[in-house]
Design an enzyme around this catalytic site. Structure first.
Site, short mmCIF file in Angstrom:
data_model
loop_
_atom_site.label_atom_id
_atom_site.label_comp_id
_atom_site.label_asym_id
_atom_site.label_seq_id
_atom_site.Cartn_x
_atom_site.Cartn_y
_atom_site.Cartn_z
CB SER A 142 -7.13 -15.16 16.15
OG SER A 142 -6.36 -15.50 15.03
CG ASP A 146 0.62 -14.60 17.69
OD1 ASP A 146 0.51 -15.17 16.58
OD2 ASP A 146 -0.28 -13.88 18.16
CG HIS A 205 -2.26 -17.00 17.31
ND1 HIS A 205 -2.43 -15.65 17.09
CD2 HIS A 205 -3.39 -17.60 16.85
CE1 HIS A 205 -3.60 -15.44 16.53
NE2 HIS A 205 -4.20 -16.60 16.38
#
Length: 314
Positions: A158, A254, A284
């Site tokens: 991320s 995501d 995610h």
């Protein structure tokens, strides 16, 4: 395909906790809730033998905390400099401790996890500067760490993957050699305006929301004008040529799916070898947050694919 049934159960359990949406929380409360989630799980027993060492890296008159993980295998080993996720705001060494232990053992690697400065107390580019400084230090001290100088990799998930992409770009631009690879787990590579298809399709209901991602960006940047800087949005980099090989993971549910895939495509077009994994039915955070998702076979599978890839680098 539909979202994975086990993953949906986890999302339902998280919703049942009754926490307000992240975008309605303060950074302090969001960090507390992340620690609360962490406390519900422990590192998987099979990785309890990984040795850790908390130390610091000196830079510009201050110290950057890091945690070094070693699996105890015969060296010299590949070295992964790992930047945790959490939207530049909520992640810590502890939130990603299970993943770093798992990666160290599965890959037979030395993992150096970086406790970089967080926003909003330290906005862009503070955290990036820490990640770059530690990576340069690792490149200069790799043998001291028991590592192989030909197999130094940056990686993250991320926001941490975003930092890894930018560190690789900055090292290339500075003429610093020695970086052999980059692990990019669902990176944020573009600003939230204009919204991609995945920002719209996955706006609500899958963990990280569109409003939650905007909340992260608003805390990270000093001003929206910074979104035009490739160090913020690496898809804006004029060229990706000359970067080290990459392992890129994106997930179906995501908000960052499309920009991660766009970055992988640009890497390929620039002649960079890319191993790309698209996780159907996943969201995610599924791959690196083993503390939150310890029972997903897809997460374990991607971990092992990353580990095998690490073994081939160099």
């Amino acid at each position: 395909m539909p979202i994975d049934a086990k993953l949906q159960k986890i999302l339902d359990e998280a919703k049942a906790l009754g926490h307000p949406p992240q975008h309605e929380q303060t950074p302090e409360l969001a960090r507390f809730h992340r620690r609360e989630m962490m406390a519900r799980f422990v590192p998987m027993p099979e990785y309890s033998g990984v040795k850790t060492e908390d130390r610091s890296v000196p830079t510009d008159g201050r110290e950057i905390p890091v945690r070094v993980y070693r699996s105890g295998g015969d060296g010299p080993s590949p070295v992964v400099v790992f930047f945790h996720g959490g939207g530049w705001v909520t992640g810590t060494l502890e939130t990603h401790d299970p993943y770093c232990r798992a990666l160290a053992q599965e890959a037979g690697a030395v993992v150096v996890a970086v406790d970089y400065r967080l926003a909003p107390e330290h906005k862009f580019p503070a955290g990036l500067e820490d990640c770059l400084a530690v990576t340069e230090w690792v490149l200069a001290h790799v043998r001291e760490l028991g590592g192989d100088a030909s197999r130094v990799i940056v990686g993250g998930d991320s926001a941490g993957a975003t930092l890894a992409t930018v560190v690789a770009l900055l090292l290339r631009d500075k003429g610093v050699t020695g970086l052999a690879g980059q692990i990019l787990l669902y990176p944020a590579t573009a600003y939230y305006e204009p919204a991609t298809g995945s920002y719209v399709e996955n706006a609500e209901g899958y963990g990280l929301t569109q409003k939650g991602m905007i909340w992260f960006w608003d805390h990270y940047l000093n001003d929206k004008a910074e979104a035009r800087d490739f160090r913020v949005a690496p898809l804006l980099a004029p060229s990706l040529a000359g970067l080290p090989r990459a392992f890129v993971v994106t997930a179906e549910y995501d908000v960052l799916r499309d920009e991660g895939q766009a970055y992988a495509k640009r890497l390929v077009e620039a002649g960079v070898p890319v191993t790309e994994v698209f996780a159907e039915g996943m969201n995610h955070g599924f791959a690196a947050s083993t503390n939150e998702f310890p029972f997903l076979p897809q997460a374990k599978d991607v971990l092992r694919q990353v580990a095998e890839w690490v073994k081939t680098v160099g």
